[in-house]
Design a protein around this motif. Structure first.
Motif, PDB file in Angstrom:
ATOM      1  N   GLU A   6     -95.719  68.817 -51.042  1.00 54.07           N
ATOM      2  CA  GLU A   6     -95.993  69.850 -51.596  1.00 54.07           C
ATOM      3  C   GLU A   6     -95.477  69.663 -52.848  1.00 54.07           C
ATOM      4  N   ILE A   7     -95.503  69.345 -53.988  1.00 52.68           N
ATOM      5  CA  ILE A   7     -94.391  69.635 -55.317  1.00 52.68           C
ATOM      6  C   ILE A   7     -93.710  71.120 -54.936  1.00 52.68           C
ATOM      7  N   HIS A   8     -95.173  71.938 -55.279  1.00 50.44           N
ATOM      8  CA  HIS A   8     -94.481  73.878 -55.704  1.00 50.44           C
ATOM      9  C   HIS A   8     -93.283  73.809 -54.422  1.00 50.44           C
ATOM     10  N   ILE A   9     -94.061  73.687 -53.504  1.00 51.00           N
ATOM     11  CA  ILE A   9     -93.216  74.652 -52.289  1.00 51.00           C
ATOM     12  C   ILE A   9     -92.018  73.872 -52.010  1.00 51.00           C
ATOM     13  N   ALA A  10     -91.941  72.467 -52.788  1.00 49.11           N
ATOM     14  CA  ALA A  10     -90.593  71.927 -52.285  1.00 49.11           C
ATOM     15  C   ALA A  10     -89.718  72.247 -53.303  1.00 49.11           C
ATOM     16  N   GLU A  11     -90.055  73.051 -54.902  1.00 48.25           N
ATOM     17  CA  GLU A  11     -89.440  73.492 -55.788  1.00 48.25           C
ATOM     18  C   GLU A  11     -89.063  74.387 -55.668  1.00 48.25           C
ATOM     19  N   ALA A  12     -89.965  75.422 -54.971  1.00 52.16           N
ATOM     20  CA  ALA A  12     -89.869  76.972 -54.784  1.00 52.16           C
ATOM     21  C   ALA A  12     -88.422  76.708 -53.476  1.00 52.16           C
ATOM     22  N   LEU A  13     -88.325  75.667 -52.148  1.00 54.01           N
ATOM     23  CA  LEU A  13     -87.422  75.903 -50.959  1.00 54.01           C
ATOM     24  C   LEU A  13     -85.992  75.354 -51.938  1.00 54.01           C
ATOM     25  N   THR A  14     -86.201  74.507 -52.511  1.00 50.14           N
ATOM     26  CA  THR A  14     -84.881  73.791 -53.675  1.00 50.14           C
ATOM     27  C   THR A  14     -83.959  74.893 -54.424  1.00 50.14           C
ATOM     28  N   THR A  15     -85.040  75.560 -55.175  1.00 55.46           N
ATOM     29  CA  THR A  15     -84.639  76.105 -56.071  1.00 55.46           C
ATOM     30  C   THR A  15     -83.487  77.696 -55.073  1.00 55.46           C
ATOM     31  N   SER A  16     -84.369  78.265 -54.030  1.00 54.39           N
ATOM     32  CA  SER A  16     -84.360  79.306 -53.093  1.00 54.39           C
ATOM     33  C   SER A  16     -83.077  78.462 -52.487  1.00 54.39           C
ATOM     34  N   LEU A  17     -82.615  77.374 -51.768  1.00 58.44           N
ATOM     35  CA  LEU A  17     -81.523  77.773 -51.611  1.00 58.44           C
ATOM     36  C   LEU A  17     -80.380  77.065 -51.903  1.00 58.44           C
ATOM     37  N   ARG A  18     -80.086  76.616 -53.150  1.00 56.60           N
ATOM     38  CA  ARG A  18     -79.137  76.472 -54.355  1.00 56.60           C
ATOM     39  C   ARG A  18     -79.166  77.699 -54.598  1.00 56.60           C
ATOM     40  N   ASP A  54     -84.962  71.827 -34.431  1.00 57.50           N
ATOM     41  CA  ASP A  54     -83.076  72.679 -34.315  1.00 57.50           C
ATOM     42  C   ASP A  54     -84.507  74.293 -34.408  1.00 57.50           C
ATOM     43  N   ASP A  55     -84.723  73.841 -34.931  1.00 51.61           N
ATOM     44  CA  ASP A  55     -86.330  75.657 -35.467  1.00 51.61           C
ATOM     45  C   ASP A  55     -88.060  74.817 -35.964  1.00 51.61           C
ATOM     46  N   TYR A  56     -88.737  75.642 -36.307  1.00 56.19           N
ATOM     47  CA  TYR A  56     -89.869  75.216 -36.512  1.00 56.19           C
ATOM     48  C   TYR A  56     -90.601  76.711 -37.165  1.00 56.19           C
ATOM     49  N   VAL A  57     -90.939  76.564 -38.336  1.00 55.79           N
ATOM     50  CA  VAL A  57     -91.419  77.380 -39.099  1.00 55.79           C
ATOM     51  C   VAL A  57     -92.833  77.210 -39.448  1.00 55.79           C
ATOM     52  N   THR A  58     -93.911  78.664 -39.525  1.00 54.94           N
ATOM     53  CA  THR A  58     -95.237  77.476 -39.537  1.00 54.94           C
ATOM     54  C   THR A  58     -95.317  78.498 -41.200  1.00 54.94           C
ATOM     55  N   LYS A  59     -95.787  78.006 -42.306  1.00 62.71           N
ATOM     56  CA  LYS A  59     -97.076  78.429 -43.241  1.00 62.71           C
ATOM     57  C   LYS A  59     -97.966  79.335 -42.816  1.00 62.71           C
ATOM     58  N   PRO A  60     -98.434  80.181 -43.706  1.00 61.17           N
ATOM     59  CA  PRO A  60     -97.767  80.397 -44.739  1.00 61.17           C
ATOM     60  C   PRO A  60     -96.040  80.806 -43.630  1.00 61.17           C
ATOM     61  N   PHE A  61     -94.761  80.969 -45.661  1.00 59.69           N
ATOM     62  CA  PHE A  61     -93.575  81.747 -45.082  1.00 59.69           C
ATOM     63  C   PHE A  61     -92.762  81.959 -45.960  1.00 59.69           C
ATOM     64  N   SER A  62     -92.402  82.976 -45.639  1.00 55.89           N
ATOM     65  CA  SER A  62     -91.270  84.031 -46.837  1.00 55.89           C
ATOM     66  C   SER A  62     -90.467  83.213 -47.098  1.00 55.89           C
ATOM     67  N   LEU A  63     -89.717  82.830 -48.175  1.00 58.20           N
ATOM     68  CA  LEU A  63     -88.473  81.981 -48.226  1.00 58.20           C
ATOM     69  C   LEU A  63     -87.529  82.148 -48.098  1.00 58.20           C
ATOM     70  N   GLU A  64     -87.262  84.401 -47.986  1.00 54.36           N
ATOM     71  CA  GLU A  64     -86.284  84.044 -47.330  1.00 54.36           C
ATOM     72  C   GLU A  64     -86.238  84.495 -45.476  1.00 54.36           C
ATOM     73  N   GLU A  65     -87.332  84.579 -45.469  1.00 55.78           N
ATOM     74  CA  GLU A  65     -87.116  83.949 -43.520  1.00 55.78           C
ATOM     75  C   GLU A  65     -86.084  82.382 -43.599  1.00 55.78           C
ATOM     76  N   VAL A  66     -87.108  81.401 -44.180  1.00 59.64           N
ATOM     77  CA  VAL A  66     -86.725  80.079 -44.585  1.00 59.64           C
ATOM     78  C   VAL A  66     -85.146  79.791 -44.776  1.00 59.64           C
ATOM     79  N   VAL A  67     -84.280  80.714 -45.522  1.00 65.18           N
ATOM     80  CA  VAL A  67     -83.406  80.558 -46.061  1.00 65.18           C
ATOM     81  C   VAL A  67     -82.859  81.345 -44.971  1.00 65.18           C
ATOM     82  N   ALA A  68     -82.726  82.083 -44.221  1.00 57.18           N
ATOM     83  CA  ALA A  68     -82.601  82.682 -43.444  1.00 57.18           C
ATOM     84  C   ALA A  68     -82.392  81.959 -41.369  1.00 57.18           C
TER      85      ALA A  68
END
Length: 247
Positions: free
Chosen positions: A27-39, A114-128
């Motif tokens: 899902e392109i929008h998820i990948a873009e949101a995550l890469t943007t937040s991590l950068r 190492d971990d397992y995150v379920t959708k929907p998720f918040s970007l803050e939680e994934v970065v943490a």
């Protein structure tokens, strides 16, 4: 419901080295949101959109961690993780999935995640969670061997050899399972809350879900209980304890 909630504007990582995170989601929008937040917080992040691209990216780019969707167009995230482990790649793995059944999480941890995150998720939680996994793996690599041998009943953990045995038989554990067991062995017959375990093993600095603790305790029990009675007991409403009986 969208799989990504909100935007992330948290603190930047303060490491001098830009750690690499490969985001794998079709899902392109998820990948873009995550890469943007991590950068935004200081990671070097790239995206891949299927399993083969993920494996190629891991070989060529050597990421420190993969955010890996379970359901990919060409293969499952479980298969990607399994191939990474078999090829000797040492990257951390956090699964992303809309499936939150205990069996799904156990399968994910069973192939080396190492971990397992379920959708929907918040970007803050994934970065943490990315921070926590990378911190834990870095501490594991740089920590000096403590030389301690921890024992309880017929269970033994040798820090210097990084070896776990039960009744003399070796028990093969993932790094996270090893850290969890060491924490329990260092506190025998003391009830440890899920919050204490999350803080010590996962280093979460947010209100993380106790599901990850339940899942890892389940997988750890399966590996330990093949050669003897259950040693990790559940204390309902409180947490877990290493104890020889269920009192």
């Amino acid at each position: 419901m969208t799989s990504v909630q909100g935007s992330y504007a948290g603190a930047r990582v303060d490491d001098g080295v830009r750690q690499r995170v490969l985001v794998v989601d079709d899902e392109i929008h998820i990948a873009e949101a995550l890469t943007t937040s991590l950068r935004h917080v200081g990671y070097d992040a790239r995206a891949a959109h299927d399993g083969r691209a993920a494996l190629e990216g891991a070989r060529e780019w050597s990421p420190d961690l993969l955010l890996l969707d379970v359901m990919l167009p060409d293969m499952t995230g479980y298969d990607v993780c399994r191939e990474l482990v078999m090829s000797g790649h040492d990257a951390g793995v956090i699964f992303l999935s809309a499936r939150d059944e205990v069996g799904d999480r156990i399968r994910g941890f069973g192939v080396g995640a190492d971990d397992y995150v379920t959708k929907p998720f918040s970007l803050e939680e994934v970065v943490a969670r990315v921070r926590a996994v990378l911190l834990r793996r870095e501490r594991g690599r740089t920590a000096e061997p403590q030389g301690a041998v921890l024992r309880y009943q017929d269970l033994e953990l040798d820090d210097e050899k990084h070896l776990v045995t039960r009744a003399g038989s070796p028990v093969d554990l993932s790094p996270t399972e090893y850290t969890l067991l060491r924490f329990l062995l260092a506190n025998p017959e003391r009830v440890m809350s899920k919050e204490q375990i999350l803080d010590h093993v996962w280093h979460y600095d947010f209100n993380g879900s106790g599901n990850v603790v339940e899942t890892f305790v389940s997988t750890l029990r399966k590996k330990l209980d093949t050669t003897g009675p259950r040693l990790i007991q559940t204390v309902r409403g409180f947490g877990y304890v290493l104890r020889a009986d269920s009192r």
